[in-house]
Design an enzyme around this catalytic site. Structure first.
Site, PDB file in Angstrom:
ATOM      1  N   CYS A   1       3.480  -5.797   0.107  1.00  0.00           N
ATOM      2  CA  CYS A   1       2.228  -6.555  -0.029  1.00  0.00           C
ATOM      3  C   CYS A   1       2.439  -7.928  -0.656  1.00  0.00           C
ATOM      4  O   CYS A   1       1.555  -8.775  -0.607  1.00  0.00           O
ATOM      5  CB  CYS A   1       1.219  -5.752  -0.836  1.00  0.00           C
ATOM      6  SG  CYS A   1       0.999  -4.108  -0.166  1.00  0.00           S
TER       7      CYS A   1
ATOM      8  N   HIS B   1      -4.178  -9.840  -3.860  1.00  0.00           N
ATOM      9  CA  HIS B   1      -3.906  -8.886  -2.776  1.00  0.00           C
ATOM     10  C   HIS B   1      -5.043  -7.877  -2.734  1.00  0.00           C
ATOM     11  O   HIS B   1      -5.468  -7.356  -3.768  1.00  0.00           O
ATOM     12  CB  HIS B   1      -2.558  -8.198  -3.036  1.00  0.00           C
ATOM     13  CG  HIS B   1      -2.331  -7.019  -2.159  1.00  0.00           C
ATOM     14  ND1 HIS B   1      -2.495  -7.072  -0.794  1.00  0.00           N
ATOM     15  CD2 HIS B   1      -1.973  -5.730  -2.444  1.00  0.00           C
ATOM     16  CE1 HIS B   1      -2.249  -5.885  -0.279  1.00  0.00           C
ATOM     17  NE2 HIS B   1      -1.927  -5.054  -1.262  1.00  0.00           N
TER      18      HIS B   1
ATOM     19  N   ASN C   1      -6.514  -2.428   2.914  1.00  0.00           N
ATOM     20  CA  ASN C   1      -5.254  -3.031   2.482  1.00  0.00           C
ATOM     21  C   ASN C   1      -4.395  -3.330   3.716  1.00  0.00           C
ATOM     22  O   ASN C   1      -3.957  -2.413   4.403  1.00  0.00           O
ATOM     23  CB  ASN C   1      -4.547  -2.041   1.547  1.00  0.00           C
ATOM     24  CG  ASN C   1      -3.221  -2.565   1.015  1.00  0.00           C
ATOM     25  OD1 ASN C   1      -2.683  -3.548   1.524  1.00  0.00           O
ATOM     26  ND2 ASN C   1      -2.697  -1.905  -0.004  1.00  0.00           N
TER      27      ASN C   1
HETATM   28  N1  COA Z   1     -11.058  11.781  -0.637  1.00  0.00           N
HETATM   29  C1  COA Z   1     -11.474  12.691  -1.532  1.00  0.00           C
HETATM   30  N2  COA Z   1     -10.717  13.090  -2.567  1.00  0.00           N
HETATM   31  C2  COA Z   1      -9.493  12.551  -2.693  1.00  0.00           C
HETATM   32  C3  COA Z   1      -8.990  11.594  -1.784  1.00  0.00           C
HETATM   33  C4  COA Z   1      -9.825  11.218  -0.712  1.00  0.00           C
HETATM   34  N3  COA Z   1      -9.454  10.309   0.195  1.00  0.00           N
HETATM   35  N4  COA Z   1      -7.753  11.217  -2.167  1.00  0.00           N
HETATM   36  C5  COA Z   1      -7.474  11.909  -3.285  1.00  0.00           C
HETATM   37  N5  COA Z   1      -8.508  12.714  -3.588  1.00  0.00           N
HETATM   38  C6  COA Z   1      -8.637  13.648  -4.716  1.00  0.00           C
HETATM   39  C7  COA Z   1      -7.306  14.106  -5.265  1.00  0.00           C
HETATM   40  O1  COA Z   1      -6.811  15.185  -4.515  1.00  0.00           O
HETATM   41  C8  COA Z   1      -7.676  14.479  -6.674  1.00  0.00           C
HETATM   42  O2  COA Z   1      -8.279  15.747  -6.660  1.00  0.00           O
HETATM   43  P1  COA Z   1      -8.048  16.794  -7.868  1.00  0.00           P
HETATM   44  O3  COA Z   1      -8.619  16.123  -9.091  1.00  0.00           O
HETATM   45  O4  COA Z   1      -8.790  17.998  -7.428  1.00  0.00           O
HETATM   46  O5  COA Z   1      -6.557  16.978  -7.958  1.00  0.00           O
HETATM   47  C9  COA Z   1      -8.768  13.472  -7.050  1.00  0.00           C
HETATM   48  O6  COA Z   1      -9.260  12.950  -5.800  1.00  0.00           O
HETATM   49  C10 COA Z   1      -8.257  12.328  -7.902  1.00  0.00           C
HETATM   50  O7  COA Z   1      -7.039  11.845  -7.335  1.00  0.00           O
HETATM   51  P2  COA Z   1      -6.331  10.547  -7.855  1.00  0.00           P
HETATM   52  O8  COA Z   1      -5.119  10.290  -7.019  1.00  0.00           O
HETATM   53  O9  COA Z   1      -6.151  10.646  -9.351  1.00  0.00           O
HETATM   54  O10 COA Z   1      -7.488   9.454  -7.548  1.00  0.00           O
HETATM   55  P3  COA Z   1      -7.567   7.964  -7.944  1.00  0.00           P
HETATM   56  O11 COA Z   1      -8.794   7.692  -8.684  1.00  0.00           O
HETATM   57  O12 COA Z   1      -6.262   7.488  -8.532  1.00  0.00           O
HETATM   58  O13 COA Z   1      -7.735   7.267  -6.521  1.00  0.00           O
HETATM   59  C11 COA Z   1      -6.388   6.010  -4.993  1.00  0.00           C
HETATM   60  C12 COA Z   1      -6.732   7.398  -5.528  1.00  0.00           C
HETATM   61  C13 COA Z   1      -5.264   6.144  -3.966  1.00  0.00           C
HETATM   62  C14 COA Z   1      -7.618   5.438  -4.339  1.00  0.00           C
HETATM   63  C15 COA Z   1      -5.949   5.113  -6.171  1.00  0.00           C
HETATM   64  O14 COA Z   1      -5.010   5.769  -6.971  1.00  0.00           O
HETATM   65  C16 COA Z   1      -5.366   3.799  -5.741  1.00  0.00           C
HETATM   66  O15 COA Z   1      -6.027   2.991  -5.106  1.00  0.00           O
HETATM   67  N6  COA Z   1      -4.116   3.554  -6.152  1.00  0.00           N
HETATM   68  C17 COA Z   1      -3.451   2.307  -5.861  1.00  0.00           C
HETATM   69  C18 COA Z   1      -3.017   2.320  -4.445  1.00  0.00           C
HETATM   70  C19 COA Z   1      -2.565   0.989  -3.975  1.00  0.00           C
HETATM   71  O16 COA Z   1      -3.173  -0.004  -4.262  1.00  0.00           O
HETATM   72  N7  COA Z   1      -1.482   1.005  -3.209  1.00  0.00           N
HETATM   73  C20 COA Z   1      -0.986  -0.149  -2.586  1.00  0.00           C
HETATM   74  C21 COA Z   1      -0.297  -1.026  -3.542  1.00  0.00           C
HETATM   75  S1  COA Z   1       0.034  -2.521  -2.772  1.00  0.00           S
END
Ligand code: COA
Length: 331
Positions: free
Chosen positions: A114, A255, A285
């Site tokens: 990214c 980004h 993204n």
């Molecule tokens: N829909 C519903 N539930 C979901 C889900 C989805 N698409 N994806 C994950 N979950 C669930 C998980 O299984 C977890 O459930 P649990 O509590 O029963 O175990 C819960 O939601 C929380 O998961 P978590 O991974 O802690 O959520 P989060 O708040 O961190 O959000 C992202 C997940 C991916 C949206 C977030 O972590 C994120 O945006 N991270 C950065 C990613 C990024 O920017 N990457 C590119 C970098 S350039």
């Protein structure tokens, strides 16, 4: 001494839209969950026969037209992508150069996820300031749908396709010059976001690989925290080193990974809402394409005017990061 100026911008967004509601029919998720956790409402997906290079070409044609330059004036083409047309070779940059009919160019891809567009910018700046090149076309183009696992709800909700391009040109007017570009990396965090298979480090023999071998995998939660920390630190440093206050920034263009990341970084930097450029809701993204697509958005809506100061800030797999301070300098 020659300076490097940011002369023009262009972008391309594929037609097909994949909405949160569409995704909710594919994996166990909901529009409400995706909107609350990421700010994303929809993303665009390239057609099967539409390659990364095709999107890059469309964005580049627009940037070239707006630069007022002829194809013959372009002496270097850098394409930032993690979803190249072909594994290894030819590079997507060379494919794009052929499709554009560019002759006598140096053309190559760079892999900085990214942060790829900011890395490309630093390369263009260095080549121009050294006097080796005069007009560099930099492109961020991604067909992330080709490397996304649509059975993994933790990643497939985030990514989309698209391309952006800019022409960076030599100038002797310091007021038009790109002020600074920072780039950095820390390979210790490589496992946060990766495509574990398909390369020479793959656990599988090439002949045994399954079709899913090149899909992205991500540790979302850890990535989130490192993203906020890195993006904020990088901006504080580039502003301090150049003696610029955040209120001098007209457009803060981070980004576009996740609205909550952008909000946390913007708040930490005390950016006002009107300074922060947001396109994540409609494009998701798009990795290396996200920043030039966002710049193009404010350009086409008439918000980006000559001389206005942009602050770019990116973070991505590798890990890589980068920031840039740039006045918009069309001719
Ligand atoms: N829909 C519903 N539930 C979901 C889900 C989805 N698409 N994806 C994950 N979950 C669930 C998980 O299984 C977890 O459930 P649990 O509590 O029963 O175990 C819960 O939601 C929380 O998961 P978590 O991974 O802690 O959520 P989060 O708040 O961190 O959000 C992202 C997940 C991916 C949206 C977030 O972590 C994120 O945006 N991270 C950065 C990613 C990024 O920017 N990457 C590119 C970098 S350039």
């Amino acid at each position: 001494m020659a300076y490097a100026s940011f002369r023009s911008i262009g972008a391309y967004v594929p037609k097909k839209i994949l909405s949160n509601k569409d995704l909710a029919t594919m994996v166990d998720t909901s529009d409400d969950w995706i909107t609350k956790r990421t700010g994303i409402k929809e993303r665009h997906i390239a057609a099967k026969e539409e390659f990364t290079s095709d999107m890059g070409v469309k964005a580049a044609e627009l940037a070239l037209e707006r630069s007022g330059l002829a194809k013959e004036d372009i002496d270097m083409l850098v394409c930032a992508t993690i979803s190249p047309d072909y594994f290894c070779m030819p590079s997507t940059a060379t494919v794009i150069s052929a499709k554009l009919g560019l002759k006598n160019v140096t053309a190559f891809d760079i892999s900085a996820a990214c942060t790829g567009f900011i890395y490309s910018l630093s390369i263009a700046k260095a080549f121009i300031e050294s006097g080796m090149k005069k007009n560099v076309l930099i492109i961020g183009a991604e067909k992330l749908s080709a490397i996304t696992d649509y059975s993994d709800r933790g990643t497939c909700i985030l990514f989309g396709d698209g391309a952006g391009a800019a022409v960076i040109s030599a100038t002797d007017n310091k007021a038009e010059a790109i002020i600074d570009v920072h780039t950095g990396a820390d390979g210790e965090y490589g496992d946060l976001l990766m495509t574990p298979n398909g390369g020479s480090g793959s656990a599988h023999d090439a002949l045994e690989q399954e079709s899913s071998s090149c899909f992205m995998q991500m540790k979302g939660n850890e990535t989130f925290k490192v993203a906020v920390r890195t993006l904020t630190k990088d901006v504080v440093e580039i502003l301090e080193e150049n003696g610029i206050q955040s209120d001098a920034i007209k457009h803060f263009i981070p980004h576009q990974a996740n609205y909550r990341i952008i909000k946390a970084v913007g708040d930490a930097l005390k950016m006002k809402e009107e300074q922060v450029v947001l396109t994540v809701a409609k494009y998701g993204n798009t990795s290396g394409a996200s920043i030039p697509m966002a710049i193009n958005d404010i350009y086409e809506s008439g918000r980006l005017q000559k001389g206005e100061l942009m602050l770019l800030d990116a973070f991505g797999g590798g890990l890589t990061w980068g920031s840039a301070l740039i006045p918009f300098s069309p001719k």
